[in-house]
Motif scaffolding. Structure first.
Motif, short mmCIF file in Angstrom:
data_model
loop_
_atom_site.label_atom_id
_atom_site.label_comp_id
_atom_site.label_asym_id
_atom_site.label_seq_id
_atom_site.Cartn_x
_atom_site.Cartn_y
_atom_site.Cartn_z
N LEU A 273 0.82 -1.20 0.00
CA LEU A 273 0.00 0.00 0.00
C LEU A 273 0.86 1.26 0.00
CD1 LEU A 273 -2.94 -0.82 2.45
CD2 LEU A 273 -2.86 -1.00 -0.03
N LEU A 455 -15.64 1.32 4.04
CA LEU A 455 -14.31 1.70 4.52
C LEU A 455 -14.30 3.22 4.68
CD1 LEU A 455 -11.33 0.98 5.15
CD2 LEU A 455 -10.83 1.44 2.73
N LEU A 457 -12.42 6.61 4.82
CA LEU A 457 -11.16 7.19 4.38
C LEU A 457 -10.88 8.49 5.12
CD1 LEU A 457 -11.63 6.62 0.53
CD2 LEU A 457 -10.38 5.18 2.14
N SER A 471 -6.37 -4.14 -5.88
CA SER A 471 -6.42 -2.97 -5.00
C SER A 471 -6.94 -1.77 -5.79
CB SER A 471 -5.04 -2.68 -4.41
OG SER A 471 -4.09 -2.42 -5.44
N GLN A 482 -5.82 7.76 -2.40
CA GLN A 482 -5.64 6.74 -1.37
C GLN A 482 -5.56 5.37 -2.04
OE1 GLN A 482 -5.02 7.77 1.62
NE2 GLN A 482 -5.63 9.91 1.22
N HIS A 483 -4.60 4.57 -1.61
CA HIS A 483 -4.41 3.22 -2.13
C HIS A 483 -5.12 2.26 -1.18
CE1 HIS A 483 -1.38 -0.01 -3.73
NE2 HIS A 483 -2.63 -0.26 -4.06
N VAL A 484 -6.22 1.66 -1.63
CA VAL A 484 -7.05 0.79 -0.80
C VAL A 484 -6.71 -0.67 -1.12
CG1 VAL A 484 -9.42 0.08 -0.25
CG2 VAL A 484 -8.90 2.49 -0.72
N SER A 485 -6.50 -1.45 -0.08
CA SER A 485 -6.12 -2.86 -0.26
C SER A 485 -7.21 -3.64 -0.96
CB SER A 485 -5.81 -3.51 1.09
OG SER A 485 -6.95 -3.47 1.95
N GLY A 488 -10.24 -4.39 0.92
CA GLY A 488 -11.01 -3.24 1.36
C GLY A 488 -10.90 -2.92 2.83
N GLN A 490 -7.83 -1.77 4.45
CA GLN A 490 -6.78 -0.83 4.79
C GLN A 490 -6.56 0.14 3.63
OE1 GLN A 490 -3.21 -2.84 6.64
NE2 GLN A 490 -4.29 -4.67 5.95
N TYR A 491 -5.92 1.27 3.93
CA TYR A 491 -5.56 2.20 2.86
C TYR A 491 -4.35 3.03 3.29
CZ TYR A 491 -7.70 6.05 5.50
OH TYR A 491 -7.99 6.99 6.45
#
Length: 529
Positions: A273, A455, A457, A471, A482-485, A488, A490-491
């Motif tokens: 991430l 999620l 943010l 992702s 934002q880089h979201v796993s 869904g 984590q980011y």
């Protein structure tokens, strides 16, 4: 391949993996808990069970423990990978081979696929005659229609003959699964999930063992035919044959499997991430004829598989078709203001118009309008996306799944809010709530579990796109990305993609492996590292 045949395979495979396999696991759990055992590992470790399973894998052996109950089987239904999943061999006396040498692994119910679960049920559990018959029928059903189905497709005629049998068998085992059948039967094709299920359902380990046995036989035949005089060439051939045989055996047992029997070693590496995934290819400025500094002038963009960009220009009532360097290729005049766009295939687009009541479909190669799909009422602001060869549009408190060929609404998914800026990926539909667009929640509906997820943010989401590992990049209203796993959960902020623009557009194309953003009048194209 006919997509309908592939979808039918996906539906049948989904029933086997998402309904039948859990039912088998639950029945197994009921059995060992009824015997006072707390977990599967305790059950597998009990002497009667390990003795039975040992002889399902090994033949012509008399155990030093309870030898009177040893059974010599001509066929061994437990394969190497299944046995290695359950037990590990400990060192013992030379030439001594008995189940007493084996230690039970830390195996859990979710580790058992349908084949292994059914084998244990049929050989080690107390079943009623009807349960035994149904489990055998379902095991045979999987073997007949899926284990050797290398095409990954089921024709309509075959589907009509097998579906009722499948439902009957399962619902006799567990009548509560009726709603699950309806949900799965109506689900659209998810290519990525279908590929995973295909790998899982093929009896790969059995085939590898057959190859191994064939190689052993071939090796013996070759050595017999050879006039071995310890010549160097013969020794080299023997060494090579042994290497091949060792490799095939290693392949048949090296992979551990997850809850559905799917390989845990992903072919696509999961991104860390926030890591630097893309490098700048070039940046260009839209010409003044296209962009006059009005906020939100470019309302949507899509990159086609051939690399062309299609840009929505609502104030000019047209779709701009251009190269990634910004040079204009062509445009399509639209009777209305194109607001949101999605690619249906390599040449077809679906467009929602500003304040419109239709989905307009265009062929961008021939610059032709193909059809209009009327949707009354429709929340036009919410956007449009595709999922599994179907269109998705947002409406008040719901998502509408539309067959673009017939124009019919094939499914309605309740959301409890006004879904905005839709994005389809795999088996999920992402969106945020238009009426509460100042909250920071990213929502998505998942076909796999038929649930909505959330999620939160650091800023309200605005646009999103999926990368090749599943992702997401989510462009937020504060200009951050934002880089979201892929799960869904984590980011993390992507530092090299920040912007001061409030209304940006972002899109990734898997085939081109390019990411494109439009912020203010700047078009930036990135190549995947």
């Amino acid at each position: 391949m006919d997509p309908d045949n592939r979808r039918r395979y996906f539906v049948v495979g989904s029933v086997i993996l998402e309904i039948v396999t859990p039912v088998f696991r639950q029945r197994l759990e009921k059995d060992y808990k009824g015997k006072g055992l707390g977990c599967l590992q305790d059950f597998i470790n009990s002497k009667p069970v390990i003795h039975i399973l040992f002889h399902l894998r090994h033949t012509n052996i008399k155990c030093c423990v309870d030898s009177t109950n040893c059974r010599n089987r001509r066929k061994l239904p437990l394969n190497y990978s299944q046995w290695d999943l359950l037990y590990t061999e400990n060192p013992g006396p030379p030439k001594h081979h008995c189940h007493c040498l084996y230690t039970t692994n830390n195996v859990k119910l979710d580790d058992l696929d349908i084949s292994l679960a059914s084998l244990i049920l049929l050989n080690c559990c107390n079943l009623t005659p009807n349960e035994e018959t149904l489990i055998k029928e379902l095991r045979e059903f999987k073997n007949n229609y899926l284990s050797h189905n290398t095409k990954g497709a089921i024709t309509e005629k075959e589907y009509q003959t097998l579906w009722n049998d499948l439902m009957t068998y399962v619902l006799q085992l567990d009548p509560s699964k009726q709603d699950d059948f309806i949900r799965i039967q109506n689900r659209p094709l998810d290519d990525s999930l279908c590929n995973k299920y295909f790998v899982c359902l093929l009896d790969i380990h059995k085939k590898l063992e057959e190859i191994s046995d064939k190689l052993e036989s071939s090796t013996a035949e070759i050595l017999t035919a050879m006039n071995i005089n310890n010549g160097q060439s013969n020794m080299e051939l023997l060494t090579k044959l042994e290497e091949i045989l060792h490799y095939v055996r290693w392949q048949s047992s090296k992979e551990k499997t997850d809850r559905h029997g799917i390989k845990q070693q992903h072919l696509i590496q999961q991104y860390k991430l926030g890591q630097s995934i893309f490098t700048l290819h070039h940046q260009t400025v839209l010409p003044s004829a296209v962009y006059d500094d009005l906020v939100g002038y470019v309302t949507d963009i899509v990159m086609m598989d051939d690399g062309r960009l299609v840009v929505c220009l609502p104030d000019q009532d047209r779709l701009l078709i251009c190269n990634t360097d910004g040079s204009q290729v062509d445009s399509i005049d639209v009777q209305g203001k194109p607001w949101c766009v999605t690619a249906v295939n390599n040449s077809t687009l679906a467009v929602i118009l500003y304040d419109g009541e239709f989905i307009e479909m265009f062929d961008i190669n021939n610059k032709l309008k193909l059809k209009s799909i009327s949707l009354l009422p429709m929340w036009w602001w919410g956007g449009i996306t595709t999922i599994n060869n179907k269109l998705v549009v947002g409406d008040v408190n719901r998502l509408l799944i539309i067959d673009h060929q017939t124009g019919e609404v094939v499914q309605t998914i309740q959301t409890g809010c006004c879904p905005d800026r839709l994005h389809g990926s795999g088996d999920r539909i992402f969106y945020y709530d238009y009426y509460y667009n100042n909250n920071n929640n990213l929502y998505w509906y998942s076909y796999t579990d038929d649930r909505h997820h959330t999620l939160t943010l650091s800023s309200p989401p605005w646009r999103m796109t999926t990368l090749q590992d599943g992702s997401l990049y989510v462009m937020c209203r504060d200009g951050s990305v934002q880089h979201v796993s892929s799960d869904g959960k984590q980011y993390k902020t992507v530092k090299n993609l920040q912007s001061t623009s409030l209304y940006g557009v972002i899109h990734y194309n898997l085939k081109q492996k390019k990411l494109v953003t439009i912020q203010n009048k700047h078009v930036t194209v990135f190549n995947e590292i």
